[in-house]
Design a protein around this motif. Structure first.
Motif, PDB file in Angstrom:
ATOM      1  N   ASP A  57      24.117   2.093  -7.458  1.00  0.00           N
ATOM      2  CA  ASP A  57      23.421   2.419  -6.217  1.00  0.00           C
ATOM      3  C   ASP A  57      24.409   2.508  -5.059  1.00  0.00           C
ATOM      4  N   GLU A  58      24.633   3.698  -4.575  1.00  0.00           N
ATOM      5  CA  GLU A  58      25.489   3.948  -3.404  1.00  0.00           C
ATOM      6  C   GLU A  58      26.854   3.264  -3.500  1.00  0.00           C
ATOM      7  N   PRO A  59      27.604   3.516  -4.566  1.00  0.00           N
ATOM      8  CA  PRO A  59      28.888   2.825  -4.682  1.00  0.00           C
ATOM      9  C   PRO A  59      29.872   3.157  -3.564  1.00  0.00           C
ATOM     10  N   PRO A 114      23.573  -3.035  -7.716  1.00  0.00           N
ATOM     11  CA  PRO A 114      22.716  -2.675  -6.591  1.00  0.00           C
ATOM     12  C   PRO A 114      23.518  -2.345  -5.347  1.00  0.00           C
ATOM     13  N   GLU A 115      22.799  -1.814  -4.363  1.00  0.00           N
ATOM     14  CA  GLU A 115      23.376  -1.495  -3.068  1.00  0.00           C
ATOM     15  C   GLU A 115      23.936  -2.775  -2.453  1.00  0.00           C
ATOM     16  N   GLY A 116      25.041  -2.666  -1.734  1.00  0.00           N
ATOM     17  CA  GLY A 116      25.496  -3.792  -0.930  1.00  0.00           C
ATOM     18  C   GLY A 116      26.247  -4.873  -1.677  1.00  0.00           C
ATOM     19  N   GLY A 168      17.467  12.259   0.903  1.00  0.00           N
ATOM     20  CA  GLY A 168      17.707  11.663   2.220  1.00  0.00           C
ATOM     21  C   GLY A 168      17.308  10.195   2.272  1.00  0.00           C
ATOM     22  N   ASN A 169      17.426   9.619   3.465  1.00  0.00           N
ATOM     23  CA  ASN A 169      17.026   8.233   3.672  1.00  0.00           C
ATOM     24  C   ASN A 169      15.561   8.035   3.332  1.00  0.00           C
ATOM     25  N   GLY A 170      15.274   6.979   2.593  1.00  0.00           N
ATOM     26  CA  GLY A 170      13.888   6.641   2.301  1.00  0.00           C
ATOM     27  C   GLY A 170      13.231   7.546   1.276  1.00  0.00           C
ATOM     28  N   ALA A 171      13.999   8.382   0.593  1.00  0.00           N
ATOM     29  CA  ALA A 171      13.420   9.306  -0.391  1.00  0.00           C
ATOM     30  C   ALA A 171      12.914   8.571  -1.625  1.00  0.00           C
ATOM     31  N   GLY A 172      13.488   7.386  -1.892  1.00  0.00           N
ATOM     32  CA  GLY A 172      13.056   6.617  -3.059  1.00  0.00           C
ATOM     33  C   GLY A 172      14.148   6.429  -4.105  1.00  0.00           C
ATOM     34  N   LYS A 173      15.383   6.682  -3.745  1.00  0.00           N
ATOM     35  CA  LYS A 173      16.485   6.580  -4.719  1.00  0.00           C
ATOM     36  C   LYS A 173      16.688   5.137  -5.190  1.00  0.00           C
ATOM     37  N   THR A 174      16.795   4.241  -4.211  1.00  0.00           N
ATOM     38  CA  THR A 174      16.971   2.826  -4.570  1.00  0.00           C
ATOM     39  C   THR A 174      15.760   2.313  -5.347  1.00  0.00           C
ATOM     40  N   THR A 175      14.583   2.728  -4.920  1.00  0.00           N
ATOM     41  CA  THR A 175      13.365   2.297  -5.607  1.00  0.00           C
ATOM     42  C   THR A 175      13.357   2.775  -7.060  1.00  0.00           C
ATOM     43  N   THR A 176      13.896   3.954  -7.305  1.00  0.00           N
ATOM     44  CA  THR A 176      13.965   4.453  -8.687  1.00  0.00           C
ATOM     45  C   THR A 176      14.826   3.519  -9.530  1.00  0.00           C
ATOM     46  N   LEU A 177      16.001   3.162  -9.028  1.00  0.00           N
ATOM     47  CA  LEU A 177      16.873   2.259  -9.797  1.00  0.00           C
ATOM     48  C   LEU A 177      16.224   0.894  -9.970  1.00  0.00           C
ATOM     49  N   ARG A 178      15.595   0.393  -8.910  1.00  0.00           N
ATOM     50  CA  ARG A 178      14.930  -0.913  -9.013  1.00  0.00           C
ATOM     51  C   ARG A 178      13.796  -0.879 -10.030  1.00  0.00           C
ATOM     52  N   SER A 179      13.115   0.246 -10.093  1.00  0.00           N
ATOM     53  CA  SER A 179      12.013   0.366 -11.060  1.00  0.00           C
ATOM     54  C   SER A 179      12.564   0.361 -12.480  1.00  0.00           C
ATOM     55  N   GLU A 215      23.507   8.396  -4.696  1.00  0.00           N
ATOM     56  CA  GLU A 215      24.514   8.581  -3.642  1.00  0.00           C
ATOM     57  C   GLU A 215      23.966   9.290  -2.417  1.00  0.00           C
ATOM     58  N   GLN A 216      24.388   8.785  -1.255  1.00  0.00           N
ATOM     59  CA  GLN A 216      24.161   9.510   0.002  1.00  0.00           C
ATOM     60  C   GLN A 216      25.177  10.643   0.097  1.00  0.00           C
ATOM     61  N   ASN A 217      26.360  10.342  -0.457  1.00  0.00           N
ATOM     62  CA  ASN A 217      27.442  11.323  -0.431  1.00  0.00           C
ATOM     63  C   ASN A 217      27.180  12.365  -1.521  1.00  0.00           C
ATOM     64  N   GLN A 254       0.819  -1.216   0.000  1.00  0.00           N
ATOM     65  CA  GLN A 254       0.000   0.000   0.000  1.00  0.00           C
ATOM     66  C   GLN A 254       0.859   1.275   0.000  1.00  0.00           C
ATOM     67  N   ILE A 255       2.134   1.086   0.288  1.00  0.00           N
ATOM     68  CA  ILE A 255       2.996   2.271   0.435  1.00  0.00           C
ATOM     69  C   ILE A 255       3.490   2.765  -0.913  1.00  0.00           C
ATOM     70  N   GLN A 256       3.203   4.026  -1.193  1.00  0.00           N
ATOM     71  CA  GLN A 256       3.669   4.586  -2.464  1.00  0.00           C
ATOM     72  C   GLN A 256       5.079   5.141  -2.285  1.00  0.00           C
ATOM     73  N   ALA A 257       6.045   4.499  -2.949  1.00  0.00           N
ATOM     74  CA  ALA A 257       7.444   4.921  -2.790  1.00  0.00           C
ATOM     75  C   ALA A 257       7.833   5.968  -3.825  1.00  0.00           C
ATOM     76  N   LEU A 258       7.278   5.881  -5.032  1.00  0.00           N
ATOM     77  CA  LEU A 258       7.546   6.903  -6.055  1.00  0.00           C
ATOM     78  C   LEU A 258       6.222   7.527  -6.486  1.00  0.00           C
TER      79      LEU A 258
HETATM   80  P1  ATP Z   1      18.142   4.823   1.464  1.00  0.00           P
HETATM   81  O1  ATP Z   1      19.226   5.746   1.113  1.00  0.00           O
HETATM   82  O2  ATP Z   1      17.831   4.806   2.921  1.00  0.00           O
HETATM   83  O3  ATP Z   1      18.296   3.462   0.860  1.00  0.00           O
HETATM   84  P2  ATP Z   1      16.280   5.512  -0.619  1.00  0.00           P
HETATM   85  O4  ATP Z   1      16.154   6.918  -1.041  1.00  0.00           O
HETATM   86  O5  ATP Z   1      17.048   4.592  -1.478  1.00  0.00           O
HETATM   87  O6  ATP Z   1      16.830   5.481   0.850  1.00  0.00           O
HETATM   88  P3  ATP Z   1      14.170   3.626  -0.893  1.00  0.00           P
HETATM   89  O7  ATP Z   1      14.960   2.478  -0.344  1.00  0.00           O
HETATM   90  O8  ATP Z   1      13.921   3.677  -2.330  1.00  0.00           O
HETATM   91  O9  ATP Z   1      14.817   4.980  -0.435  1.00  0.00           O
HETATM   92  O10 ATP Z   1      12.799   3.653  -0.094  1.00  0.00           O
HETATM   93  C1  ATP Z   1      11.705   4.498  -0.439  1.00  0.00           C
HETATM   94  C2  ATP Z   1      10.532   4.208   0.483  1.00  0.00           C
HETATM   95  O11 ATP Z   1      10.038   2.890   0.266  1.00  0.00           O
HETATM   96  C3  ATP Z   1      10.860   4.261   1.958  1.00  0.00           C
HETATM   97  O12 ATP Z   1       9.773   4.853   2.634  1.00  0.00           O
HETATM   98  C4  ATP Z   1      11.025   2.836   2.361  1.00  0.00           C
HETATM   99  O13 ATP Z   1      10.687   2.628   3.708  1.00  0.00           O
HETATM  100  C5  ATP Z   1      10.053   2.126   1.447  1.00  0.00           C
HETATM  101  N1  ATP Z   1      10.531   0.769   1.113  1.00  0.00           N
HETATM  102  C6  ATP Z   1      11.721   0.473   0.527  1.00  0.00           C
HETATM  103  N2  ATP Z   1      11.826  -0.868   0.321  1.00  0.00           N
HETATM  104  C7  ATP Z   1      10.679  -1.412   0.797  1.00  0.00           C
HETATM  105  C8  ATP Z   1      10.173  -2.754   0.868  1.00  0.00           C
HETATM  106  N3  ATP Z   1      10.872  -3.784   0.404  1.00  0.00           N
HETATM  107  N4  ATP Z   1       8.948  -2.909   1.412  1.00  0.00           N
HETATM  108  C9  ATP Z   1       8.242  -1.861   1.877  1.00  0.00           C
HETATM  109  N5  ATP Z   1       8.654  -0.583   1.824  1.00  0.00           N
HETATM  110  C10 ATP Z   1       9.852  -0.350   1.297  1.00  0.00           C
END
Ligand code: ATP
Length: 236
Positions: free
Chosen positions: A159-161, A82-84, A35-46, A192-194, A13-17
């Motif tokens: 992602d976050e090299p 990807p990250e990690g 910042g943290n949780g802004a959706g950066k990783t989700t953008t690359l995954r998408s 990047e976080q940096n 149900q959570i809208q990330a982007l």
């Molecule tokens: P970070 O630098 O902390 O990795 P980010 O900008 O890459 O942050 P995302 O990881 O894309 O952010 O997360 C975006 C939003 O989606 C956040 O609110 C996060 O809690 C949520 N989210 C990320 N992955 C999942 C998941 N697997 N299930 C549910 N919610 C998720």
């Protein structure tokens, strides 16, 4: 090269982007910061199809790639680190690189690209026969990037090299990203976080906040933007 039109992605149900639009042009380094949780990783995954987008279009060289398999995307010239650092810990450095070239049949070409990888990453050359899992964090990150280069990608998603690396490795990774652009003409989307280092090497940048792009422009202008300085560059 890459275009996102109004892309929305959900985790349950959570809208990330929230309808993001952006583009990456041929030969550019584009930084995606926030910042943290802004959706950066989700953008690359998408973009790389690791997560399905709910609406909007993603185009690679003008062709829609929503819902395409990761193999097909690799074949079209996109690589995602990807990250990690997901390397194979029980395979040697050379075997890891060979795995990266699984779509390449030409043995000579594989050898050439491996050689080039070792030129880019001399530390890996010194550790050719070492198991991936025994490398330091920085070396594993280098291996992850070197492996992605085995397909000679047109577009590289990073992602976050620099995550978790010592300052020396951070410098080395950023130097290599610039070299990839200059010498291999690779187009790069860099998360990047940096933020300050990313903006230093990027041509353009997008700033994400809670799933929305709140700012974009030339990297230099973004770096000089007061609200960006305050929020992401640790300056008041
Ligand atoms: P970070 O630098 O902390 O990795 P980010 O900008 O890459 O942050 P995302 O990881 O894309 O952010 O997360 C975006 C939003 O989606 C956040 O609110 C996060 O809690 C949520 N989210 C990320 N992955 C999942 C998941 N697997 N299930 C549910 N919610 C998720």
């Amino acid at each position: 090269m890459l275009q996102l039109n109004n892309v929305s992605t959900f985790y349950g149900q959570i809208q990330a982007l929230r309808g993001i639009s952006m583009e990456v042009n041929q030969g550019e380094i584009v930084a995606l910061i926030g910042g943290n949780g802004a959706g950066k990783t989700t953008t690359l995954r998408s973009i790389s199809g690791m997560i399905k987008v709910k609406s909007g279009d993603i185009l690679l060289e003008g062709k829609k790639i929503n819902g395409i398999s990761s193999n097909e995307l690799t074949a079209r010239g996109m690589a995602h680190v990807p990250e990690g650092r997901r390397i194979f810990p029980r395979l040697t450095v050379m075997e890891n690189l060979e795995m990266g070239a699984y779509l390449v049949n030409d043995k000579k070409l594989i050898a050439q690209r491996m050689q080039r990888g070792f030129e880019f990453f001399p530390r890996l050359a010194e550790r050719k026969t070492q198991l991936g899992g025994t490398l330091s964090g920085g070396e594993q990150q280098m291996l992850a990037v070197a492996r992605a280069l085995m397909i000679e990608p047109k577009l590289l998603l990073l992602d976050e090299p620099s995550m978790g690396l010592s300052p020396l490795f951070v410098e080395a990774i950023f130097d290599i990203i610039v070299k990839l652009k200059q010498e291999l003409k690779t187009t790069i989307l860099l998360v990047e976080q940096n933020a300050s280092m990313a903006l230093d090497i990027a041509d353009r940048a997008y700033v994400l906040r809670t799933g929305e792009i709140i700012l974009n422009g030339k990297a230099e202008d973004i770096a000089n933007n007061n609200s960006v300085k305050e929020a992401y560059l640790g300056e008041a």
